[in-house]
Design a protein around this motif. Structure first.
Motif, mmCIF file in Angstrom:
data_model
loop_
_atom_site.group_PDB
_atom_site.id
_atom_site.type_symbol
_atom_site.label_atom_id
_atom_site.label_comp_id
_atom_site.label_asym_id
_atom_site.label_seq_id
_atom_site.Cartn_x
_atom_site.Cartn_y
_atom_site.Cartn_z
ATOM 1 N N ILE A 6 13.658 5.715 5.359
ATOM 2 C CA ILE A 6 12.887 4.364 5.247
ATOM 3 C C ILE A 6 12.773 3.930 4.209
ATOM 4 O O ILE A 6 11.468 3.246 3.858
ATOM 5 N N ARG A 7 11.878 5.318 3.730
ATOM 6 C CA ARG A 7 11.456 5.582 2.674
ATOM 7 C C ARG A 7 11.778 4.954 1.414
ATOM 8 O O ARG A 7 10.829 4.065 0.645
ATOM 9 N N SER A 8 13.280 4.442 1.454
ATOM 10 C CA SER A 8 14.193 3.798 0.638
ATOM 11 C C SER A 8 14.031 3.027 0.737
ATOM 12 O O SER A 8 14.025 2.019 -0.195
ATOM 13 N N ARG A 25 2.160 7.376 11.584
ATOM 14 C CA ARG A 25 1.626 8.401 10.865
ATOM 15 C C ARG A 25 1.609 8.043 9.271
ATOM 16 O O ARG A 25 1.283 9.117 8.604
ATOM 17 N N CYS A 26 2.071 6.992 9.076
ATOM 18 C CA CYS A 26 2.004 6.305 7.593
ATOM 19 C C CYS A 26 0.713 6.967 7.347
ATOM 20 O O CYS A 26 -0.386 5.907 7.733
ATOM 21 N N PRO A 27 -0.302 7.196 7.029
ATOM 22 C CA PRO A 27 -1.480 7.086 6.213
ATOM 23 C C PRO A 27 -2.041 5.843 5.149
ATOM 24 O O PRO A 27 -3.095 6.280 5.309
ATOM 25 N N ARG A 28 -1.108 5.136 5.261
ATOM 26 C CA ARG A 28 -1.209 4.175 4.229
ATOM 27 C C ARG A 28 -1.477 2.875 5.214
ATOM 28 O O ARG A 28 -1.536 1.630 5.303
ATOM 29 N N ASP A 29 -0.574 2.864 6.376
ATOM 30 C CA ASP A 29 -0.811 1.716 7.454
ATOM 31 C C ASP A 29 -0.362 0.828 7.296
ATOM 32 O O ASP A 29 -0.032 -0.622 7.179
ATOM 33 N N VAL A 30 1.110 1.384 6.593
ATOM 34 C CA VAL A 30 2.116 0.476 6.224
ATOM 35 C C VAL A 30 2.800 -0.640 7.055
ATOM 36 O O VAL A 30 3.369 -1.507 6.618
ATOM 37 N N ARG A 31 3.057 0.017 8.296
ATOM 38 C CA ARG A 31 3.884 -0.579 9.325
ATOM 39 C C ARG A 31 5.408 -0.636 9.029
ATOM 40 O O ARG A 31 5.894 -2.062 8.998
ATOM 41 N N PRO A 32 6.077 0.475 8.325
ATOM 42 C CA PRO A 32 7.084 0.461 8.500
ATOM 43 C C PRO A 32 8.152 0.003 9.279
ATOM 44 O O PRO A 32 9.030 -0.897 8.874
ATOM 45 N N THR A 33 8.072 0.264 9.996
ATOM 46 C CA THR A 33 8.700 -0.189 11.646
ATOM 47 C C THR A 33 8.655 -1.905 11.134
ATOM 48 O O THR A 33 10.040 -2.325 11.728
ATOM 49 N N SER A 55 0.564 -1.118 -0.352
ATOM 50 C CA SER A 55 -0.007 -0.074 0.198
ATOM 51 C C SER A 55 0.650 1.515 0.152
ATOM 52 O O SER A 55 0.504 2.486 -0.005
ATOM 53 N N CYS A 56 2.031 0.939 -0.014
ATOM 54 C CA CYS A 56 3.058 2.410 0.194
ATOM 55 C C CYS A 56 2.845 3.243 -1.049
ATOM 56 O O CYS A 56 3.037 2.911 -2.036
ATOM 57 N N ILE A 57 2.406 4.258 -0.763
ATOM 58 C CA ILE A 57 2.820 5.130 -1.631
ATOM 59 C C ILE A 57 3.750 6.271 -1.896
ATOM 60 O O ILE A 57 3.498 7.059 -2.639
ATOM 61 N N GLN A 58 5.141 6.506 -1.516
ATOM 62 C CA GLN A 58 6.164 7.102 -1.559
ATOM 63 C C GLN A 58 5.953 8.260 -1.293
ATOM 64 O O GLN A 58 6.728 9.297 -1.647
ATOM 65 N N CYS A 59 4.846 8.535 0.003
ATOM 66 C CA CYS A 59 4.858 9.782 0.083
ATOM 67 C C CYS A 59 6.316 10.653 0.917
ATOM 68 O O CYS A 59 5.535 12.225 1.075
ATOM 69 N N GLY A 60 6.639 10.076 1.709
ATOM 70 C CA GLY A 60 7.598 10.208 2.075
ATOM 71 C C GLY A 60 7.161 10.579 3.742
ATOM 72 O O GLY A 60 8.445 10.925 4.890
ATOM 73 N N THR A 61 6.131 10.324 4.077
ATOM 74 C CA THR A 61 6.104 11.021 5.600
ATOM 75 C C THR A 61 6.468 9.992 6.567
ATOM 76 O O THR A 61 6.999 10.450 7.489
ATOM 77 N N CYS A 62 6.847 8.918 6.360
ATOM 78 C CA CYS A 62 7.926 8.034 7.029
ATOM 79 C C CYS A 62 9.255 8.702 7.634
ATOM 80 O O CYS A 62 9.840 8.871 8.599
ATOM 81 N N THR A 63 9.646 9.302 6.445
ATOM 82 C CA THR A 63 11.095 9.472 6.766
ATOM 83 C C THR A 63 11.063 11.280 7.087
ATOM 84 O O THR A 63 12.018 11.156 7.634
HETATM 85 FE FE1 SF4 Z 1 5.106 4.579 1.982
HETATM 86 FE FE2 SF4 Z 1 3.750 4.551 4.589
HETATM 87 FE FE3 SF4 Z 1 6.695 5.761 4.546
HETATM 88 FE FE4 SF4 Z 1 4.339 7.228 2.436
HETATM 89 S S1 SF4 Z 1 5.080 6.934 5.200
HETATM 90 S S2 SF4 Z 1 6.080 6.320 1.935
HETATM 91 S S3 SF4 Z 1 2.983 5.523 2.261
HETATM 92 S S4 SF4 Z 1 5.472 3.649 3.779
#
Ligand code: SF4
Ligand code: SF4
Length: 194
Positions: A60-62, A92-100, A39-47
């Motif tokens: 983290i986005r990369s 904070r991820c808007p897509r609930d990707v769960r980067p951690t 579901s990641c849209i590469q928005c960069g909110t995580c970074t």
């Molecule tokens: Fe992807 Fe979520 Fe990071 Fe946005 S905040 S780049 S949707 S992982």
């Protein structure tokens, strides 16, 4: 006037990304199970939320992008050990990707390949040998003995040497970290790959 021939850099011949033929399903299975990586849209909110990334080159986005593209170099990337698992990106991820959780699963695979940061490796060694993550220095050990206490505060690990104990089996699984790869062997493997 004589003109200088401009020397262009040699074209990049080394393949940067894996093709679908190289794609390792096992690598993604556990990531898919506990995250929403697709579901990641590469928005960069995580970074933008990442405290660690503010002070280091860790993005983290990369890392998420590499995983989505099947780029297995994510497993050898030392930056995955810079995450403090603070869960800011997770919240904070808007897509609930769960980067951690992506990072945690990556680390599980990376450690089996020998990619573990020296600091994490030291903690694992201490835990494996004593059950304590932080080493106890000689002075404290001596003071404990003088006070009639065991040299090390006991942990559940004092039972780990019992033959065939479940704890020993669990420890073997938990602390199964491959040795650091030999750089020469690694380079040879990369050249074969390229
Ligand atoms: Fe992807 Fe979520 Fe990071 Fe946005 S905040 S780049 S949707 S992982
Ligand atoms: Fe950065 Fe890791 Fe915290 Fe996410 S959990 S914001 S990647 S340090």
């Amino acid at each position: 006037m004589a003109t200088k021939t401009q020397q262009l850099p040699a074209p990049e011949t080394k393949r940067q990304f894996k093709t679908s033929d190289d794609f390792d399903d096992a690598y993604l299975k556990d990531i898919e199970r506990r995250t929403n990586i697709w579901s990641c849209i590469q928005c960069g909110t995580c970074t933008a939320s990442c405290e660690s990334g503010r002070w280091t080159a860790f993005k983290i986005r990369s890392i998420i992008r590499k995983v989505v593209l099947g780029d297995l170099s994510a497993l050898d990337d030392p930056d995955i050990w810079l995450c403090t698992t603070c869960y800011q990106c997770y919240e904070r991820c808007p897509r609930d990707v769960r980067p951690t959780d992506v990072i945690i699963e990556l680390r599980n695979y990376a450690s089996a390949r020998g990619n573990v940061s020296p600091a994490h490796r030291a903690v694992i060694k201490n835990l494996k040998e004593t059950g304590h993550g932080v080493p106890i220095n000689d002075q404290v050990r001596q003071q404990r003995v003088e006070l009639g206490l065991p040299e090390l505060p006991p942990t559940i690990f004092k039972y780990k040497d019992e033959e065939d104990s479940e704890l020993q089996k669990m420890a073997d699984r938990l602390f199964n970290v491959a040795p650091k790869p030999d750089p020469a062997t690694k380079q040879a493997a990369n050249e074969e790959d390229g």
